[in-house]
Design an enzyme around this catalytic site. Structure first.
Site, short mmCIF file in Angstrom:
data_model
loop_
_atom_site.label_atom_id
_atom_site.label_comp_id
_atom_site.label_asym_id
_atom_site.label_seq_id
_atom_site.Cartn_x
_atom_site.Cartn_y
_atom_site.Cartn_z
N GLY A 14 28.53 -72.16 12.64
CA GLY A 14 27.26 -72.79 12.30
C GLY A 14 27.35 -74.20 11.73
N SER A 15 28.47 -74.90 11.97
CA SER A 15 28.58 -76.24 11.38
C SER A 15 27.64 -77.24 12.07
CB SER A 15 30.03 -76.75 11.41
OG SER A 15 30.43 -77.05 12.72
N ASN A 16 27.40 -77.07 13.37
CA ASN A 16 26.44 -77.96 14.03
C ASN A 16 25.01 -77.70 13.57
OD1 ASN A 16 27.61 -79.87 16.13
ND2 ASN A 16 28.72 -77.96 16.59
N MET A 93 27.22 -68.20 21.82
CA MET A 93 28.19 -67.83 22.83
C MET A 93 27.67 -66.74 23.78
SD MET A 93 30.16 -70.14 22.18
CE MET A 93 31.90 -70.51 22.26
N LEU A 95 25.49 -66.26 27.50
CA LEU A 95 24.84 -66.92 28.62
C LEU A 95 23.38 -66.52 28.64
CD1 LEU A 95 27.19 -66.67 31.73
CD2 LEU A 95 26.36 -68.72 30.54
N ASN A 110 22.14 -77.95 24.43
CA ASN A 110 23.42 -77.31 24.11
C ASN A 110 24.44 -78.41 23.82
OD1 ASN A 110 25.37 -75.21 23.85
ND2 ASN A 110 26.13 -75.68 25.90
N HIS A 112 28.67 -79.04 24.00
CA HIS A 112 29.89 -78.48 24.57
C HIS A 112 31.06 -79.41 24.26
CE1 HIS A 112 32.33 -76.09 27.26
NE2 HIS A 112 32.85 -77.22 27.67
C1 GAR Z 1 31.38 -76.28 18.74
O1 GAR Z 1 32.59 -76.96 18.84
C2 GAR Z 1 30.64 -76.31 20.07
O2 GAR Z 1 30.85 -77.49 20.78
C3 GAR Z 1 31.27 -75.12 20.77
O3 GAR Z 1 31.42 -74.15 19.79
C4 GAR Z 1 31.60 -74.78 18.52
C5 GAR Z 1 30.60 -74.19 17.56
O4 GAR Z 1 30.85 -74.66 16.27
N1 GAR Z 1 30.46 -74.66 21.86
C6 GAR Z 1 30.96 -74.19 23.01
O5 GAR Z 1 32.15 -74.10 23.23
C7 GAR Z 1 29.91 -73.81 24.03
N2 GAR Z 1 30.53 -73.48 25.28
P1 GAR Z 1 29.79 -74.43 15.12
O6 GAR Z 1 29.40 -72.94 15.16
O7 GAR Z 1 30.51 -74.76 13.85
O8 GAR Z 1 28.61 -75.31 15.38
#
Ligand code: GAR
Length: 213
Positions: A14-16, A93, A95, A110, A112
């Protein structure tokens, strides 16, 4: 138009989600996170929502077995209840089926961790390192029915160093994710994005243009 209401979908760290919430709290984005939907009980995204004071709900997809649409119908119900105008996938995560996508056309973003269309899928960073790429990065894109293939909003290139591992490269990409995702949400919230086929046109009037990649 009222203030944009955002629904964030997350599965893990959940950092984003946090970077977008904090950007909103600093007044950089004129929007509100109306709800965080997390499909994994115990994920740290939930703790972050509590700390940030963002409303959240946990919808455990495993309770729905293989019935993806039943899971998604519950998620859509929550998003509608909260009058969401933009869905932000932040480390979500699962689809999404065409059923879900039809509910929010050109209204799902999204992020990526690769320069798409290179290295789509679950292990974008690992695949770039193993392939020997010299440059990777991140992509913010609208979600369509393809796997990580929807119209691209923003990209940022990040060099791959000779001694990089998946972990070290992912950490450097993540620093940029935390800058670029809030920026993409801001551009959307201000009505600056126009989707024309596969291309997303951005109106940068009055904004600091992006540095060269
Ligand atoms: C992030 O690095 C994002 O780009 C990736 O998962 C991580 C989630 O981090 N997403 C994917 O790989 C999608 N295919 P977060 O939970 O700390 O935001």
């Amino acid at each position: 138009m009222g203030r944009l209401r955002i629904g964030v979908l997350a599965s893990g760290r959940g950092s984003n989600f946090q970077s977008i919430a904090e950007s909103i709290q600093r007044g950089e984005i004129d929007a509100e996170i109306a709800i965080l939907v997390c499909n994994v009980p115990g994920a740290s995204a939930i703790e972050r929502a509590k700390t940030l004071g963002v409303p959240y709900v946990v919808i455990d997809h495993t309770k729905f077995g293989t019935d993806r649409e039943a899971f998604e119908a519950d998620v859509v119900g929550i998003l509608r209840k909260h009058d969401v105008g933009l869905v932000v996938l932040a480390g979500f995560m699962r689809l999404l089926t065409p059923f879900f996508l039809r509910q929010f056309p050109n209204r799902i973003l999204n992020i990526h961790p690769s320069l798409l269309p290179a290295f789509p899928g679950t292990h974008g960073v690992r695949d770039a390192v193993n392939h020997g790429a010299k440059v990777s990065g991140l992509t913010v894109h609208f979600v369509d029915e393809s796997l990580d293939g929807g119209p691209i909003v923003l990209q940022k290139a990040v060099p791959v160093r000779d001694d990089d591992t998946e972990e070290t490269l992912a950490a450097r990409i993540l620093e940029w994710e935390h800058k670029m995702y809030p920026l993409a949400v801001k551009l959307f919230a201000e009505g600056r994005l126009t989707v024309e086929g596969r291309r997303v046109k951005i109106n940068w009037d009055g904004l600091q243009p992006l540095p060269a990649p």
